[in-house]
Design a protein around this motif. Structure first.
Motif, PDB file in Angstrom:
ATOM      1  N   GLN A  27       0.837  -1.189   0.000  1.00  0.00           N
ATOM      2  CA  GLN A  27       0.000   0.000   0.000  1.00  0.00           C
ATOM      3  C   GLN A  27       0.880   1.250   0.000  1.00  0.00           C
ATOM      4  O   GLN A  27       2.010   1.244   0.504  1.00  0.00           O
ATOM      5  N   THR A  29       0.600   5.515   0.721  1.00  0.00           N
ATOM      6  CA  THR A  29      -0.192   6.631   1.224  1.00  0.00           C
ATOM      7  C   THR A  29       0.254   7.911   0.533  1.00  0.00           C
ATOM      8  O   THR A  29       1.423   8.315   0.640  1.00  0.00           O
ATOM      9  N   ALA A  38      -3.701   0.777  -3.167  1.00  0.00           N
ATOM     10  CA  ALA A  38      -3.314  -0.628  -3.068  1.00  0.00           C
ATOM     11  C   ALA A  38      -2.653  -1.063  -4.368  1.00  0.00           C
ATOM     12  O   ALA A  38      -3.107  -0.705  -5.461  1.00  0.00           O
ATOM     13  N   THR A  73      -7.887   2.761  -2.527  1.00  0.00           N
ATOM     14  CA  THR A  73      -8.697   1.783  -1.803  1.00  0.00           C
ATOM     15  C   THR A  73     -10.105   2.300  -1.550  1.00  0.00           C
ATOM     16  O   THR A  73     -11.006   1.521  -1.274  1.00  0.00           O
ATOM     17  N   HIS A  74     -10.280   3.613  -1.630  1.00  0.00           N
ATOM     18  CA  HIS A  74     -11.588   4.238  -1.422  1.00  0.00           C
ATOM     19  C   HIS A  74     -11.877   5.235  -2.547  1.00  0.00           C
ATOM     20  O   HIS A  74     -10.961   5.709  -3.233  1.00  0.00           O
ATOM     21  N   GLY A 191     -15.737   3.274   2.735  1.00  0.00           N
ATOM     22  CA  GLY A 191     -15.193   2.217   3.577  1.00  0.00           C
ATOM     23  C   GLY A 191     -16.138   1.685   4.625  1.00  0.00           C
ATOM     24  O   GLY A 191     -15.702   0.998   5.553  1.00  0.00           O
ATOM     25  N   ALA A 195     -14.634  -4.946   2.243  1.00  0.00           N
ATOM     26  CA  ALA A 195     -13.798  -4.796   1.052  1.00  0.00           C
ATOM     27  C   ALA A 195     -13.817  -6.071   0.214  1.00  0.00           C
ATOM     28  O   ALA A 195     -14.176  -7.151   0.696  1.00  0.00           O
ATOM     29  N   TYR A 198      -9.101  -7.689  -2.929  1.00  0.00           N
ATOM     30  CA  TYR A 198      -7.935  -6.837  -3.138  1.00  0.00           C
ATOM     31  C   TYR A 198      -7.850  -5.725  -2.087  1.00  0.00           C
ATOM     32  O   TYR A 198      -6.983  -4.857  -2.171  1.00  0.00           O
ATOM     33  N   GLY A 199      -8.768  -5.738  -1.118  1.00  0.00           N
ATOM     34  CA  GLY A 199      -8.765  -4.708  -0.093  1.00  0.00           C
ATOM     35  C   GLY A 199      -9.330  -3.385  -0.571  1.00  0.00           C
ATOM     36  O   GLY A 199      -9.026  -2.328   0.002  1.00  0.00           O
ATOM     37  N   LEU A 200     -10.187  -3.409  -1.588  1.00  0.00           N
ATOM     38  CA  LEU A 200     -10.792  -2.203  -2.156  1.00  0.00           C
ATOM     39  C   LEU A 200     -12.236  -2.094  -1.691  1.00  0.00           C
ATOM     40  O   LEU A 200     -12.988  -3.074  -1.736  1.00  0.00           O
ATOM     41  N   TYR A 201     -12.630  -0.904  -1.283  1.00  0.00           N
ATOM     42  CA  TYR A 201     -13.967  -0.663  -0.755  1.00  0.00           C
ATOM     43  C   TYR A 201     -14.852   0.041  -1.783  1.00  0.00           C
ATOM     44  O   TYR A 201     -14.390   0.888  -2.546  1.00  0.00           O
ATOM     45  N   ARG A 271     -12.450   7.280  -8.358  1.00  0.00           N
ATOM     46  CA  ARG A 271     -11.222   7.001  -7.610  1.00  0.00           C
ATOM     47  C   ARG A 271     -10.070   7.066  -8.596  1.00  0.00           C
ATOM     48  O   ARG A 271     -10.274   7.016  -9.816  1.00  0.00           O
TER      49      ARG A 271
END
Length: 277
Positions: A27, A29, A38, A73-74, A191, A195, A198-201, A271
């Motif tokens: 990840q 930031t 991500a 991710t969001h 979020g 998710a 893939y950890g995506l919301y 996004r």
């Protein structure tokens, strides 16, 4: 063995990206807005209506391959977008505010979304853009070939997505809804739901998301297999994912709609993708 090798290579790649955080160093930031990206490992998948419940513009189903990419991710929030356009207002719908800091920004056009990406690129020194349609579907599916990344059944939808549901039907009685309650009549804070793998919301539901492609109903017959992006002539741009006002037909991984690039509405946001080195 090949999967293990790829994970090691991705970990090495992320180790050289500034601002990386936990989660196996996959990840990133973004320091200006705080958005989390991500790393999605590239691969091939069956793009289109593989479940058999879609529209003609989702066919023919074909194998498509995409390279590695970083995706938010969001969905971009009002708070993040207002760093770019302080006076932007997402408005309201039937008395429900859409302008909270943690709600997805809406009433933004494709042109607005691309301008935000360009602004962020200038501010940060990295390159940000909208996802291609192929990248978006690959990220949304997260390895699934079913209608939605949680499966073909509509029963579990409210665990994963903010959609037209029994809560919304109390206010909009004529809507076709999912047979569950997600607790939100309109937009939800990003979020708020489970998710994908893939950890995506909110890849499905909450708000529609702009993609980079020009919309063409026959694009799947015209584009190459590797990293397809339709940039030909066309009046519209692609939006994906469905929103809080959509029922089962509109909230599917392969569902695609075209809209004027200068137009926005109360359940349409976006996004971003960060280009990898």
């Amino acid at each position: 063995m090949e999967l293990k090798r790829k994970k090691v290579l991705l970990a090495i790649l992320c180790a050289f990206l500034p601002g990386t955080v936990a989660a196996a160093e996959t990840q990133y930031t973004e320091p200006v807005t705080g958005m989390i990206f991500a790393l999605i490992p590239g691969g091939c998948y069956s793009m289109g209506d593989s479940a058999g419940d879609g529209d003609p513009n989702e066919r023919p189903v074909r194998e498509v391959c995409v390279g590695d990419f970083l995706i938010g991710t969001h969905e971009v929030t009002n708070k993040q977008y207002k760093l770019f356009q302080p006076n932007h207002g997402s408005g309201s719908s039937q008395g429900a505010s859409l302008d909270g800091d943690d709600l997805p920004v809406v009433n933004v056009s494709w042109e607005d979304a691309r301008a935000f990406a360009q602004w962020l690129s200038t501010q940060s020194g990295a390159t940000y853009r909208l996802p291609s349609e192929a990248e978006w579907e690959y990220a949304a599916r997260a390895g699934s070939s079913q209608s939605r990344y949680w499966g073909n059944s509509v029963d579990d939808t409210c665990t994963y997505a903010n959609v037209a549901d029994l809560t919304a039907q109390q206010q909009w009685a004529k809507w076709t809804v999912f047979p569950c309650s997600d607790g939100y009549a309109a937009a939800a804070p990003v979020g708020s739901f489970k998710a994908n793998d893939y950890g995506l919301y909110d890849m499905l539901g909450n708000v529609w998301e702009w993609c980079e492609d020009v919309y063409n109903s026959e694009a799947y017959e015209k584009l190459p297999k590797d990293n397809p992006l339709y940039t030909g002539s066309g009046e519209y741009r692609v939006m994906r994912g469905g929103g809080w006002s959509n029922g089962p037909l509109g909230v599917r991984s392969s569902h695609r709609v075209g809209l004027s690039p200068g137009f926005g509405h109360h359940s349409l946001g976006f996004r971003l993708v960060k280009s990898t080195p």
